[in-house]
Motif scaffolding. Structure first.
Motif: not given
Length: 720
Positions: A685, A708, A625, A627, A683, A272, A569, A203-205, A200-201
Motif C-alpha cells: 500500500d 500502490l 493500509y 502492507t 506490492e 504472496y 499498479r 495476497k495477489i487477487k 493490499s492484503d
C-alpha cells in the motif's frame, strides 16, 4: 413503474433463480457425497476381506479388481467434493457481468451471464452462468457494445461473429444485488479503478472481472509457449496465473494441475501468490524455485541466490558492480552461453578409458574395442547414462551367454577353488558375485562424477584462475552458481532423470534467471511448454540477469511474444515519477503507458533522523493500509536499518516492524523492512525508501514501482 425499477426487479429475480439452482445442485451433490463416502468405505471393507493370503493367480486378479474399484470410488468422491466446493464458492457472488449477444444469421438474443464458474441446468440444457474462461466469455474482455466475435476450438467455422446488444456489470455480495450499470466499453474504467484503489492484503487477487484486452490475449493464447513482456505493475503475474487456470479449463481432458509447475523468484513471492489457482477453481499447482531443485537432487550445502545478489550489490547501493575479483570474473564466465556450450560439449565428449578386455578368470568375455565402439555410438543423441547403460547391458549379455555355454566348466572351477562339491545354484551364485564385481568397477569408470566433468570444463575454458576453480569446488558450502552448474551436469549425464510428466511451466521474473537456469528447465522438463513473464527494466545485475528482450526470445525461439503496454499498479503520480528514473520514453509515450488513477505525488522528506521520519510516516498513513514496505538496497543495509529502527521505537504503541532477511520468510500483512531483491513481484500500500539520493537506476525504479498508493523518499545529509 420506472424502467430502471423494472430492470432491477428482473435482475433480482435472475439472482434468485440462479441461487435456487445452486442450492439445488449443492443439495444433490451433498447427498451424492454421502452415498459416495459409504461406497468408499464399503469398497475398502471388501478389499480388506480379500487381502488374505494370496494362494494363486486368481487371488491376484481378485485383489486387483478390488483395488481398481476402490480407486474409482475414491476418485468419484473427490470430484463430487470439488464440485461442492465450487458451488459453495459462487453462492455469494454467482456472476459479475452479463452480455446480450445475437449471433450472425440468427434472431435469438442470448443472455450470457459470466462468473467464476459455469452453472449448467441439466433439465433445460442451458447455462445459467458461463465460466469466465469459456470461449464466449472473451467477448466481455475484448469488446464493448457493437460488432464482436470470439474463437471456438473447432476446425470448421472456428470464429463466431455477431453483435453485443447489451453489456451490464454487477456488484453482488452475499447473494444481494448491490448495484449494476450498463457500459459500451470493453471493461469499464470505473470497475478497474475501483479494483486498483483497494488496499493490499498481502495476497495477489484474482482479476477475472477486470482483465484488460491485452491481458486477455495473453491468457487465452493458443500458442504452446508464450513470452509476456510488460512494465512493472502491468499484471504479468496475474496474467500468468490466470493463464494456467485457463489452460486447465481449455485442456481439461489432457492436462491436470499435477502436470504444471510454477517457478517463483523466492518462497517469499510464492507465499504472496499461493492459493490463487484454487481460488480460480482448480487444484493447486506445485511451486518450485531453483534452490529447491538443487536440494532435491544434492545433499551438499550451498548458499542461496540472495547471497549471490548481496555479493554483487553490497558495496554499492546504486547497483553498480563491485571491483573485479576472482568470483565475479568467474561468475560472468560460468553464466555465459558460450561457457554453457563448452560445458555441454565437455560432457558430450567424455570418453572413458577401455584399456583392458573384460575377463572371467582367464577367459575373455568382452573385447575392449567393442565396448569403446558401443559407448561412442550415437554420441550426439545419447546422454552419458544412455551410453553407460548400453555398454553394461552388453557386458551382462556376454556374461549370460558365457555361462550358458560353459556352465559345467564354471561349476568345476568354483568346486576346485572351494575344494568341495557345489550345487548348480551355489555355483551360479558365485558366478553372479564375480560378475557383479566386474560390472561395479566398469560402472564407476563409465559414470564420472559431475564435479569432475564440471572442473574439467572450467580448467579447459582457459581464462579462469585455476586456484579459484580448485578452492571454489572444495568449499564445504558451495557457491550458488556452482551448485546450479553441478545440477545441470547431473541432468546432462542422466544422474538426474528428465521429468517428462510436466507439461507446462510458469516462469516469473524470467529476466532474473541466467541462461544456465533457463537451460536447466528445458533439459529437466523436455516435454513442457512455457509461459514466460519478464520485464528487462527490472534486471538489476548484468552479470547474471537477462537485460535485453532479444536474449529471452532467443532462448524460446518458438514462443509467441505478447507485450503488455500499460502499468496499472501504482497511481499515475507514482508511475510517472518511476518512468522518469529510466529515461526510456518520451513524455507522451510515458503518459500513454500509464493508467490514470490519481493519488498523492511521491513525498520527499529531508531529515537528519530517518528513523523518526519513518515512524512519523507510519503514524500518518491511512488506518486501512495493510502492507507497508521499507525497502533498502541490500540485506546488510536492511538489517542495520531495522536494528536502529527498533532501538528508536521507544513508544510501545508504535507499529511493529518486521525484518525479512531470508528467502524463507513469508509475505504477510504488516510493516516490513527488506532488501529490494526480496520485494521482486510484490506490492505494498505504501513504500518508504530511506536511501533516497544514494541509489538510482533500475534499483530505485524497482523500489518506486512496488507502491500502490503512497511513496515516501527519505533524504539524509549523508545522501546529499
Amino acid at each position: 413503474m420506472s424502467q430502471v425499477t423494472q430492470i432491477r426487479e428482473y435482475e433480482e429475480r435472475k439472482i434468485s433463480v440462479v441461487r435456487d439452482a445452486i442450492l439445488s445442485q449443492i443439495n444433490k451433490n451433498t447427498e451424492g457425497l454421502r452415498a459416495r463416502r459409504e461406497g468408499v468405505l464399503e469398497a475398502r471393507r471388501q478389499m480388506s476381506k480379500a487381502t488374505g493370503i494370496i494362494r494363486d493367480f486368481d487371488d491376484v486378479v481378485t485383489l486387483t479388481m478390488y483395488a481398481q474399484e476402490v480407486a474409482a470410488t475414491e476418485s468419484a468422491y473427490s470430484e463430487t467434493s470439488k464440485e461442492l466446493a465450487r458451488l459453495t464458492r459462487i453462492m455469494g457472488t454467482p456472476y459479475f457481468a452479463r452480455l446480450d449477444f445475437i449471433e450472425r444469421g440468427y434472431d435469438d438474443r442470448e443472455e450470457i451471464y459470466i462468473g467464476r464458474h459455469s452453472l449448467f441446468d441439466e433439465q433445460t440444457q442451458t447455462f445459467h452462468i458461463y465460466d469466465w474462461r469459456a470461449p464466449i466469455s472473451s467477448l466481455y474482455y475484448d469488446y464493448g457494445v457493437g460488432q464482436a466475435s470470439f474463437a471456438v476450438p473447432v476446425k470448421e467455422n472456428p470464429t463466431i461473429n455477431g453483435e453485443i446488444i447489451l453489456k451490464r456489470h454487477y456488484q453482488i455480495e452475499k447473494g444481494e444485488l448491490l448495484y449494476f450499470f450498463d457500459s459500451d466499453l470493453a471493461v469499464e474504467d470505473d470497475i478497474l479503478r475501483k479494483e486498483l484503489s483497494k488496499v493490499s492484503d498481502a495476497k495477489i487477487k484474482t482479476i477475472i472481472h477486470s482483465i484488460q484486452s491485452e491481458q486477455n490475449k495473453a491468457i487465452r493464447s493458443e500458442a504452446d509457449s508464450v513470452i509476456v513482456f510488460g512494465p512493472a505493475g502491468s499484471g504479468k503475474t496475474s496474467v500468468g496465473l490466470h493463464r494456467l487456470a485457463y489452460l486447465l479449463y481449455r485442456h481439461r481432458s489432457s492436462l491436470s494441475s499435477g502436470r504444471l509447475r510454477i517457478f517463483s523468484p523466492s518462497p517469499i513471492f510464492a507465499s504472496y501468490i499461493e492459493g490463487i489457482i484454487p481460488d480460480l477453481g482448480e487444484d493447486d499447482v506445485q511451486h518450485l524455485d531453483f534452490a529447491e531443485l538443487i536440494r532435491t537432487h544434492s545433499s551438499r550445502p550451498f548458499t542461496d541466490g540472495y547471497e549471490l545478489i548481496d555479493y554483487l550489490s553490497c558495496s554499492d547501493p546504486s547497483g553498480n558492480a563491485n571491483p573485479r575479483d576472482d568470483r565475479r570474473f568467474c561468475l560472468t564466465q560460468k553464466y555465459s552461453p558460450a561457457f554453457l556450450d563448452h560445458l555441454e560439449e565437455t560432457v558430450r565428449n567424455h570418453a572413458p578409458s577401455f584399456a583392458e578386455d573384460v575377463y572371467f578368470y582367464r577367459d575373455k568375455i568382452c573385447d575392449k574395442n567393442r565396448l569403446a565402439a558401443l559407448y561412442s555410438d550415437r554420441t550426439s543423441a545419447s546422454m552419458l547414462s544412455t551410453k553407460t547403460t548400453r555398454v553394461l547391458d552388453y557386458v551382462q549379455q556376454c556374461f549370460a551367454e558365457y555361462y550358458k555355454a560353459n556352465r559345467k566348466a564354471v561349476t568345476a572351477l568354483f568346486e576346485s577353488i572351494a575344494d568341495d562339491n557345489l550345487t548348480d545354484e551355489e555355483a551360479r551364485q558365485k558366478y553372479e558375485e564375480e560378475k557383479l564385481i566386474v560390472i561395479t568397477d566398469l560402472r564407476q569408470r563409465l559414470s564420472p562424477k559431475p564435479q569432475k566433468l564440471y572442473e574439467r570444463a572450467l580448467k579447459s575454458w582457459g581464462s579462469l584462475p585455476s586456484r579459484y576453480i580448485h578452492e571454489s569446488l572444495k568449499r564445504e558450502t558451495l557457491h550458488y552458481e556452482d551448485a546450479l552448474a553441478l545440477l545441470y551436469v547431473s541432468i546432462l549425464t542422466g544422474r538426474v532423470a528428465a521429468d517428462k510428466s510436466v507439461k507446462h511451466i510458469l516462469l516469473d521474473e524470467a529476466q532474473d534467471c541466467a541462461p544456465l537456469q533457463h537451460r536447466i528447465l528445458q533439459k529437466l522438463y523436455p516435454a513442457s511448454h512455457f509461459t514466460i513473464l519478464a520485464d528487462t527494466n527490472q534486471a538489476l545485475y548484468p552479470d547474471i540477469n537477462l537485460h535485453d528482450r532479444g536474449h529471452i526470445t532467443a532462448i524460446y525461439p518458438h514462443a509467441q511474444v505478447i507485450p503488455l503496454s500499460k502499468s496499472y499498479r501504482s497511481t499515475y503520480e507514482i508511475n510517472r515519477f518511476a518512468q522518469g528514473i529510466l529515461h526510456t520514453q518520451s513524455e507522451a509515450d510515458a503518459d500513454s503507458s500509464l493508467y490514470m488513477r490519481h493519488g498523492d505525488a511521491p513525498e520527499i522528506i529531508e531529515t537528519s533522523d530517518p528513523y523518526a521520519a519513518v515512524f512519523d510516516i507510519l503514524a500518518r498513513l491511512p488506518k486501512e493500509y495493510k502492507t507497508v514496505g521499507i525497502l533498502l538496497s541490500d540485506t546488510k543495509n536492511a538489517c542495520a536499518f531495522h536494528t536502529q529502527l527498533i532501538k528508536n521505537n521507544s513508544d510501545a504503541n508504535r507499529t511493529e516492524v518486521k525484518l525479512i532477511n531470508t528467502s524463507e520468510s513469508r509475505f504477510a500483512p504488516g510493516t516490513m523492512v527488506m532488501a529490494v531483491p526480496f520485494a521482486k513481484g510484490l506490492e505494498f500500500d505504501a513504500v518508504i525508501c530511506p536511501e533516497y539520493g544514494r541509489i538510482g537506476g533500475k534499483l530505485f525504479y524497482l523500489i518506486c514501482t512496488r507502491a500502490l498508493h503512497r511513496l515516501y523518499l527519505i533524504a539524509t545529509p549523508q545522501s546529499r
